[in-house]
Write an enzyme that holds these catalytic residues in place. Structure first.
Site, mmCIF file in Angstrom:
data_model
loop_
_atom_site.group_PDB
_atom_site.id
_atom_site.type_symbol
_atom_site.label_atom_id
_atom_site.label_comp_id
_atom_site.label_asym_id
_atom_site.label_seq_id
_atom_site.Cartn_x
_atom_site.Cartn_y
_atom_site.Cartn_z
ATOM 1 N N TYR A 17 0.804 -1.221 0.000
ATOM 2 C CA TYR A 17 0.000 0.000 0.000
ATOM 3 C C TYR A 17 0.840 1.275 0.000
ATOM 4 O O TYR A 17 0.295 2.372 -0.093
ATOM 5 C CB TYR A 17 -0.913 0.030 1.232
ATOM 6 C CG TYR A 17 -1.909 -1.092 1.269
ATOM 7 C CD1 TYR A 17 -3.037 -1.067 0.460
ATOM 8 C CD2 TYR A 17 -1.722 -2.188 2.117
ATOM 9 C CE1 TYR A 17 -3.956 -2.098 0.486
ATOM 10 C CE2 TYR A 17 -2.642 -3.228 2.149
ATOM 11 C CZ TYR A 17 -3.752 -3.173 1.335
ATOM 12 O OH TYR A 17 -4.661 -4.193 1.365
ATOM 13 N N HIS A 22 -4.402 6.217 -1.122
ATOM 14 C CA HIS A 22 -4.919 6.205 0.247
ATOM 15 C C HIS A 22 -3.816 6.433 1.282
ATOM 16 O O HIS A 22 -4.117 6.675 2.447
ATOM 17 C CB HIS A 22 -5.608 4.866 0.503
ATOM 18 C CG HIS A 22 -6.966 4.958 1.125
ATOM 19 N ND1 HIS A 22 -7.707 6.118 1.217
ATOM 20 C CD2 HIS A 22 -7.731 3.997 1.706
ATOM 21 C CE1 HIS A 22 -8.865 5.855 1.812
ATOM 22 N NE2 HIS A 22 -8.900 4.585 2.123
ATOM 23 N N ASN A 116 -13.502 6.049 5.125
ATOM 24 C CA ASN A 116 -13.678 5.150 6.263
ATOM 25 C C ASN A 116 -12.659 5.369 7.372
ATOM 26 O O ASN A 116 -12.937 5.086 8.536
ATOM 27 C CB ASN A 116 -13.664 3.697 5.799
ATOM 28 C CG ASN A 116 -14.912 3.351 5.016
ATOM 29 O OD1 ASN A 116 -15.982 3.901 5.260
ATOM 30 N ND2 ASN A 116 -14.783 2.458 4.055
#
EC number: 3.1.1.29
Length: 191
Positions: A17, A22, A116
């Site tokens: 990631y 993000h 989120n």
């Protein structure tokens, strides 16, 4: 002496990631830690990685949750409690779909816009009333699912701009720490 500010960069842990949209919050947190000349260490009570130091003559705790984005609140809330930081003195750095790529905006409170990580932090704190450094990633092209888009690496045209955007977001964060929300907004929103 004033209590410290808690500055949290949101992202997902792990090499898979590291360069995704993000993870802009983590990228900016890493840059701020480098400016402090410090390395992150695991905070035993919360599980997050933390650095303590001074930004703009203010004591800060810089943090990166080590859990996944959607669970960020479970590490942010214990940190805020441990360091006696009220929600109003929390600054969360995060990617923002609702801003054009590279645009930086400062905000206090409000909705999560489907993010989120923000939702998790707000739920864990019991309030949405904290400061945010929002870094635009833009909307996904066509009908691409936003959840897929945020977990993708930056596109080839975007990639060269990411270091400059992170520098600007780090500058905006330092300005927010130094002068407070409204004066910082007046300057950052003119960039």
């Amino acid at each position: 002496m004033a209590e410290p500010l808690l500055v949290v960069g949101l992202g997902n842990p792990g090499e898979n990631y590291a360069r995704t949209r993000h993870n802009l919050g983590f990228m900016v947190a890493d840059l701020l830690a480098a400016r402090l000349g410090a390395k992150f260490k695991v905070h035993k009570r919360s599980g997050a990685e933390v650095v303590t130091g001074r930004l703009a003559q203010r004591s800060v705790v810089l943090a990166k949750p080590r859990c996944y984005m959607n669970e960020s609140g479970r590490q942010v809330a214990p940190l805020a409690k441990f360091y006696s930081v009220p929600p109003a003195d929390l600054i969360v750095i995060h990617d923002e779909l609702d801003l054009d790529f590279g645009r930086i905006r400062l905000k206090f409170g409000g909705g999560e816009g489907g993010h989120n990580g923000l939702r998790s932090v707000a739920a864990a704190l019991g309030t949405k009333n904290f400061q945010r450094v929002r870094i635009g990633i833009g909307r996904p092209p066509g009908r691409k699912d936003p959840a897929t888009f945020v977990l993708e690496n930056f596109s080839s045209p975007e990639r060269p701009e990411v270091p400059t955007i992170c520098e600007q977001a780090a500058d905006a964060t330092e300005l927010l720490v130094e002068v407070g929300l409204e004066p910082a907004q007046n300057r950052v929103h003119a960039w």
